[in-house]
Scaffold this motif. Structure first.
Motif, PDB file in Angstrom:
ATOM      1  N   GLN A   1       0.855  -1.190   0.000  1.00 45.90           N
ATOM      2  CA  GLN A   1       0.000   0.000   0.000  1.00 45.90           C
ATOM      3  C   GLN A   1       0.890   1.239   0.000  1.00 45.90           C
ATOM      4  O   GLN A   1       1.661   1.463   0.935  1.00 45.90           O
ATOM      5  CB  GLN A   1      -0.902   0.015   1.230  1.00 45.90           C
ATOM      6  CG  GLN A   1      -1.747   1.278   1.374  1.00 45.90           C
ATOM      7  CD  GLN A   1      -2.780   1.417   0.261  1.00 45.90           C
ATOM      8  OE1 GLN A   1      -3.653   0.569   0.118  1.00 45.90           O
ATOM      9  NE2 GLN A   1      -2.678   2.474  -0.530  1.00 45.90           N
ATOM     10  N   VAL A   2       0.819   2.017  -1.060  1.00 46.91           N
ATOM     11  CA  VAL A   2       1.595   3.251  -1.151  1.00 46.91           C
ATOM     12  C   VAL A   2       0.828   4.368  -0.462  1.00 46.91           C
ATOM     13  O   VAL A   2      -0.370   4.562  -0.715  1.00 46.91           O
ATOM     14  CB  VAL A   2       1.879   3.612  -2.624  1.00 46.91           C
ATOM     15  CG1 VAL A   2       2.694   4.900  -2.713  1.00 46.91           C
ATOM     16  CG2 VAL A   2       2.630   2.469  -3.310  1.00 46.91           C
TER      17      VAL A   2
ATOM     18  N   PHE B   1      -2.290   4.407  -3.574  1.00 49.40           N
ATOM     19  CA  PHE B   1      -2.651   3.294  -4.449  1.00 49.40           C
ATOM     20  C   PHE B   1      -2.023   2.012  -3.922  1.00 49.40           C
ATOM     21  O   PHE B   1      -1.067   2.042  -3.140  1.00 49.40           O
ATOM     22  CB  PHE B   1      -2.237   3.546  -5.914  1.00 49.40           C
ATOM     23  CG  PHE B   1      -0.800   3.953  -6.101  1.00 49.40           C
ATOM     24  CD1 PHE B   1       0.196   3.005  -6.290  1.00 49.40           C
ATOM     25  CD2 PHE B   1      -0.444   5.295  -6.113  1.00 49.40           C
ATOM     26  CE1 PHE B   1       1.517   3.378  -6.479  1.00 49.40           C
ATOM     27  CE2 PHE B   1       0.877   5.681  -6.300  1.00 49.40           C
ATOM     28  CZ  PHE B   1       1.855   4.725  -6.488  1.00 49.40           C
ATOM     29  N   LEU B   2      -2.585   0.887  -4.350  1.00 49.14           N
ATOM     30  CA  LEU B   2      -2.146  -0.426  -3.886  1.00 49.14           C
ATOM     31  C   LEU B   2      -1.410  -1.147  -5.004  1.00 49.14           C
ATOM     32  O   LEU B   2      -1.936  -1.304  -6.105  1.00 49.14           O
ATOM     33  CB  LEU B   2      -3.346  -1.257  -3.435  1.00 49.14           C
ATOM     34  CG  LEU B   2      -3.068  -2.671  -2.917  1.00 49.14           C
ATOM     35  CD1 LEU B   2      -2.234  -2.620  -1.637  1.00 49.14           C
ATOM     36  CD2 LEU B   2      -4.383  -3.415  -2.669  1.00 49.14           C
ATOM     37  N   LEU B   3      -0.188  -1.558  -4.738  1.00 49.48           N
ATOM     38  CA  LEU B   3       0.595  -2.349  -5.692  1.00 49.48           C
ATOM     39  C   LEU B   3       0.279  -3.822  -5.463  1.00 49.48           C
ATOM     40  O   LEU B   3       0.514  -4.352  -4.379  1.00 49.48           O
ATOM     41  CB  LEU B   3       2.088  -2.106  -5.502  1.00 49.48           C
ATOM     42  CG  LEU B   3       2.604  -0.695  -5.809  1.00 49.48           C
ATOM     43  CD1 LEU B   3       4.083  -0.570  -5.446  1.00 49.48           C
ATOM     44  CD2 LEU B   3       2.390  -0.352  -7.275  1.00 49.48           C
ATOM     45  N   LYS B   4      -0.270  -4.480  -6.491  1.00 48.39           N
ATOM     46  CA  LYS B   4      -0.641  -5.890  -6.406  1.00 48.39           C
ATOM     47  C   LYS B   4       0.070  -6.658  -7.520  1.00 48.39           C
ATOM     48  O   LYS B   4      -0.522  -7.020  -8.523  1.00 48.39           O
ATOM     49  CB  LYS B   4      -2.159  -6.036  -6.527  1.00 48.39           C
ATOM     50  CG  LYS B   4      -2.934  -5.318  -5.432  1.00 48.39           C
ATOM     51  CD  LYS B   4      -4.426  -5.244  -5.724  1.00 48.39           C
ATOM     52  CE  LYS B   4      -5.077  -6.590  -5.753  1.00 48.39           C
ATOM     53  NZ  LYS B   4      -6.556  -6.503  -5.921  1.00 48.39           N
ATOM     54  N   PRO B   5       1.373  -6.899  -7.354  1.00 41.90           N
ATOM     55  CA  PRO B   5       2.128  -7.589  -8.402  1.00 41.90           C
ATOM     56  C   PRO B   5       1.720  -9.046  -8.534  1.00 41.90           C
ATOM     57  O   PRO B   5       1.024  -9.601  -7.676  1.00 41.90           O
ATOM     58  CB  PRO B   5       3.576  -7.468  -7.917  1.00 41.90           C
ATOM     59  CG  PRO B   5       3.459  -7.351  -6.433  1.00 41.90           C
ATOM     60  CD  PRO B   5       2.204  -6.570  -6.184  1.00 41.90           C
ATOM     61  N   ALA B   6       2.162  -9.653  -9.613  1.00 42.23           N
ATOM     62  CA  ALA B   6       1.854 -11.062  -9.877  1.00 42.23           C
ATOM     63  C   ALA B   6       2.424 -11.946  -8.772  1.00 42.23           C
ATOM     64  O   ALA B   6       3.441 -11.628  -8.161  1.00 42.23           O
ATOM     65  CB  ALA B   6       2.413 -11.468 -11.233  1.00 42.23           C
ATOM     66  N   ALA B   7       1.772 -13.075  -8.530  1.00 40.78           N
ATOM     67  CA  ALA B   7       2.207 -13.996  -7.488  1.00 40.78           C
ATOM     68  C   ALA B   7       3.130 -15.082  -8.034  1.00 40.78           C
ATOM     69  O   ALA B   7       4.165 -15.384  -7.438  1.00 40.78           O
ATOM     70  CB  ALA B   7       0.996 -14.636  -6.811  1.00 40.78           C
TER      71      ALA B   7
END
Length: 276
Positions: free
Chosen positions: A131-132, A141-147
Motif C-alpha cells: 500500500q503506497v 494506491f495499492l501495488l498488487k504484483p503477480a504472485a
C-alpha cells in the motif's frame, strides 16, 4: 555489535530471519518503522548506518532485537546493503527481510514470508502487496504484483513486480549471484532481482505486507533520472525480443525520461484508483 542467534527453534520461528534496514540520518523514521513490526516471535534487525550524523541509535522496543553496523562514511545504499548481506552471512542468517526507514510492516509479514520460502526451496525471494501512502499516511494506491514466478519473470521490466522493501531474500542466493552492486545506480534492487531470476524463482504473496511511504527526498524522487537510465540499461542488457512485455517496458521507461515526477505520481494514483 552483538551476535544474533540464527538458528530457528520451535519456540522462535523467526530466529533465522533478520530485517535488513539501511539508514542515513533517519532516526525518527527508523524508530517508527521498527515499532510497526507485529510478529509471533522476536524480530531481529540489523541497521546499516550509512555514515549518519549524528549516528543512528538502536531504539529499545519490546520483542525487537536491534544491532547496528556502522559504515565508516556515507557510501550509498548499494554498498550499505552489500555490507549488510555479508554481515548476515557471517552470522549464518538464512533470510534477510528488507524494509526502508519510514515504511511500515503489516502484521505477520515476516512469519508468512518465511513460511513460504521454507515451503518453496527454489524461490530466492518473496514479496507482498504494498500500500503506497503519502508522508501524512494517506492511502494513494495499492501495488498488487503477480504472485506466480513465471508471471513475475515475464513482467519484470513492464511493471514493478518485486517491491524491494517488501521482500524477504535467501542470503545464500543473494551472495551466489554477486550480491548488491553499484553497477546500476539507484536500480540496485532490479539488478539483483534480474540476476536472481536467472538461477532461481522469485514470487509474491497475494496479500498486504507493507505500507510504502512516498518521500519526495527519497531515491525515486531525487535520483529519478539516474534510476530510469539504469533501468533502461538493465532492460537492454537482459532484453528478450520474444517477450512483448519487454518491448512495452522499454517504451514505458523511455516515456518516464520525459515525464515530470509529480505528473507520473498523479498518473499512477489515477490508474490504481480505477483498479481498486
Amino acid at each position: 555489535m552483538t551476535t544474533l542467534e540464527a538458528r530457528a527453534t520451535p519456540h522462535n520461528s523467526l530466529a533465522d530471519v533478520t530485517v535488513l534496514m539501511p539508514a542515513y540520518n533517519a532516526q525518527a523514521d527508523v524508530e517508527r518503522t521498527l515499532a510497526s513490526f507485529d510478529e509471533p516471535a522476536t524480530v531481529r534487525v540489523i541497521i546499516v548506518d550509512d555514515g549518519s550524523v549524528p549516528p543512528i541509535v538502536a531504539p529499545e522496543l519490546p520483542n525487537v532485537a536491534v544491532d547496528i553496523l556502522r559504515m565508516p562514511k556515507n557510501g550509498g545504499i548499494e554498498r550499505a546493503l552489500e555490507a549488510g548481506i555479508e554481515a548476515l552471512a557471517a552470522r549464518g542468517c538464512k533470510y534477510a527481510a528488507r524494509i526502508d526507514a519510514g515504511d511500515l510492516a503489516a502484521p505477520g509479514r515476516l512469519f508468512k514470508q518465511r513460511a513460504y520460502l521454507e515451503a518453496h526451496p527454489n524461490v530466492a525471494g518473496v514479496g507482498m502487496w504494498t500500500q503506497v501512502v503519502s508522508l501524512e499516511g494517506k492511502p494513494l494506491f495499492l501495488l498488487k504484483p503477480a504472485a506466480a514466478p513465471e508471471d513475475v519473470r515475464r513482467l519484470r521490466f513492464f511493471r514493478t513486480q518485486l517491491v524491494h522493501p517488501a521482500m524477504m531474500l535467501r542470503v545464500d542466493a543473494v551472495r551466489a549471484v554477486g550480491s548488491y552492486r553499484a553497477t546500476y545506480k539507484a536500480a540496485e534492487d532490479l539488478d539483483l532481482f534480474v540476476r536472481l531470476m536467472e538461477r532461481y524463482d522469485c514470487a509474491n504473496l497475494p496479500e498486504l505486507g507493507l505500507y510504502y511511504e512516498i518521500n519526495e527526498g527519497g531515491i525515486s524522487a531525487t535520483k529519478r533520472r539516474r534510476q530510469v537510465v539504469s533501468t533502461l540499461k538493465l532492460q537492454l542488457r537482459y532484453f528478450s525480443a520474444l517477450n512483448v512485455y519487454d518491448w512495452l517496458g522499454l517504451l514505458k521507461n523511455l516515456l518516464h525520461l520525459v515525464t515530470p515526477y509529480t505528473l507520473l505520481q498523479r498518473m499512477k494514483a489515477a490508474l490504481f484508483a480505477k483498479r481498486a
